[in-house]
Design a protein around this motif. Structure first.
Motif, PDB file in Angstrom:
ATOM      1  N   ARG A  10       0.827  -1.211   0.000  1.00 15.47           N
ATOM      2  CA  ARG A  10       0.000   0.000   0.000  1.00 15.47           C
ATOM      3  C   ARG A  10       0.855   1.252   0.000  1.00 15.47           C
ATOM      4  O   ARG A  10       0.516   2.252  -0.653  1.00 15.47           O
ATOM      5  CB  ARG A  10      -0.934  -0.023   1.208  1.00 15.47           C
ATOM      6  CG  ARG A  10      -2.078  -1.030   1.080  1.00 15.47           C
ATOM      7  CD  ARG A  10      -2.898  -1.100   2.337  1.00 15.47           C
ATOM      8  NE  ARG A  10      -4.069  -1.949   2.174  1.00 15.47           N
ATOM      9  CZ  ARG A  10      -4.799  -2.409   3.170  1.00 15.47           C
ATOM     10  NH1 ARG A  10      -4.476  -2.112   4.419  1.00 15.47           N
ATOM     11  NH2 ARG A  10      -5.858  -3.182   2.932  1.00 15.47           N
ATOM     12  N   ALA A  11       1.984   1.213   0.725  1.00 22.04           N
ATOM     13  CA  ALA A  11       2.876   2.374   0.745  1.00 22.04           C
ATOM     14  C   ALA A  11       3.486   2.611  -0.628  1.00 22.04           C
ATOM     15  O   ALA A  11       3.607   3.758  -1.088  1.00 22.04           O
ATOM     16  CB  ALA A  11       3.967   2.179   1.793  1.00 22.04           C
ATOM     17  N   LEU A  12       3.869   1.527  -1.323  1.00 25.71           N
ATOM     18  CA  LEU A  12       4.404   1.661  -2.677  1.00 25.71           C
ATOM     19  C   LEU A  12       3.354   2.219  -3.624  1.00 25.71           C
ATOM     20  O   LEU A  12       3.643   3.114  -4.436  1.00 25.71           O
ATOM     21  CB  LEU A  12       4.886   0.305  -3.186  1.00 25.71           C
ATOM     22  CG  LEU A  12       6.277  -0.143  -2.744  1.00 25.71           C
ATOM     23  CD1 LEU A  12       6.508  -1.600  -3.138  1.00 25.71           C
ATOM     24  CD2 LEU A  12       7.353   0.742  -3.346  1.00 25.71           C
ATOM     25  N   ALA A  13       2.126   1.710  -3.523  1.00 21.75           N
ATOM     26  CA  ALA A  13       1.046   2.206  -4.380  1.00 21.75           C
ATOM     27  C   ALA A  13       0.797   3.689  -4.123  1.00 21.75           C
ATOM     28  O   ALA A  13       0.594   4.468  -5.061  1.00 21.75           O
ATOM     29  CB  ALA A  13      -0.230   1.397  -4.142  1.00 21.75           C
ATOM     30  N   ALA A  14       0.821   4.087  -2.848  1.00 24.06           N
ATOM     31  CA  ALA A  14       0.608   5.500  -2.497  1.00 24.06           C
ATOM     32  C   ALA A  14       1.736   6.371  -3.041  1.00 24.06           C
ATOM     33  O   ALA A  14       1.504   7.494  -3.516  1.00 24.06           O
ATOM     34  CB  ALA A  14       0.493   5.650  -0.981  1.00 24.06           C
ATOM     35  N   ALA A  15       2.962   5.855  -2.985  1.00 17.39           N
ATOM     36  CA  ALA A  15       4.100   6.618  -3.506  1.00 17.39           C
ATOM     37  C   ALA A  15       3.982   6.806  -5.017  1.00 17.39           C
ATOM     38  O   ALA A  15       4.263   7.900  -5.542  1.00 17.39           O
ATOM     39  CB  ALA A  15       5.409   5.908  -3.161  1.00 17.39           C
TER      40      ALA A  15
END
Length: 231
Positions: A10-15
């Motif tokens: 999720r953090a990668l997708a948000a980035a």
């Protein structure tokens, strides 16, 4: 998927979403930490029915995401399985000389559904890609560079620095021109062909749901040779 893996995806997708949304961000760089890019899927979690894939976004939240901004992978250490697929989702790859790529899924009764089978044959000769996909053998960074998969080789620990230098060289250019170049090049090949990824799923889904897939993950977790049944 363990909560830590889900949070990371999720953090990668948000980035990636922030990279796409901000006009002041012209190039992205994807890298790992502690000397490892990504060792791929947690097979112990997969044995329990969990996968590190976000619906509609792919492995790590990026492999099936339509990314318009140029993205560079800075690879140190292992980029295996889904790690190689995340690198393949990037437009360029910078790797240290001791880095290793590999689509090792066949060792565990599964296949690389997040770009490995679609993108790898677009980036290196098809026969070499088939050998790597069918054997699960590792691909050292120096050979990957000779095959054209890796743009630049660096000394260990210097991949991120070189990737940032490359990003700065791209970012100096006109934003509209950079975006147009990426879209034309990628849309004229299967490199980002989402239709191809969807088409492969009719072959992939039964494999990932098979008894052999479960056996491969269990054998890995139990540190023993797998016993394949072909079903």
């Amino acid at each position: 998927m363990p909560d830590g893996c889900r949070r990371t995806a999720r953090a990668l997708a948000a980035a990636i979403d922030e990279l796409e949304a901000r006009d002041d961000l012209l190039v992205g760089v994807l890298t790992g930490s502690n000397g490892v890019f990504s060792a791929g899927m947690d097979l112990k979690a997969f044995a329990k029915g969990d996968t590190p894939v976000l619906e509609g976004r792919g492995f790590g939240g990026i492999t099936r995401t339509d990314i318009k901004t140029p993205l560079i992978a800075a690879v140190e250490g292992h980029a295996l399985g889904g790690g190689t697929e995340m690198a393949l989702a990037c437009d360029m790859i910078v790797a240290s000389r001791d880095a290793t790529f590999g689509q090792t899924e066949v060792h565990y009764g599964i296949v690389p559904p997040e770009g490995g089978m679609v993108r790898l044959p677009e980036r290196i000769p098809r026969n070499i890609a088939l050998e790597l996909l069918l054997t699960g053998d590792p691909l050292p960074a120096d050979r990957a560079e000779r095959l054209g998969l890796v743009n630049h080789l660096t000394e260990p620990g210097e991949a991120l620095t070189r990737a940032l230098e490359l990003a700065q060289r791209v970012a100096r250019n006109a934003p509209l021109a950079v975006t147009a170049v990426k879209r034309v090049v990628n849309e004229c090949t299967a490199f980002r062909d989402t239709d191809a990824l969807r088409d492969q799923d009719r072959f992939v889904t039964p494999v990932l749901a098979s008894m052999d897939a479960k056996e491969g993950a269990r054998a890995f977790a139990e540190k023993r040779p797998p016993h394949w049944q072909g079903r």
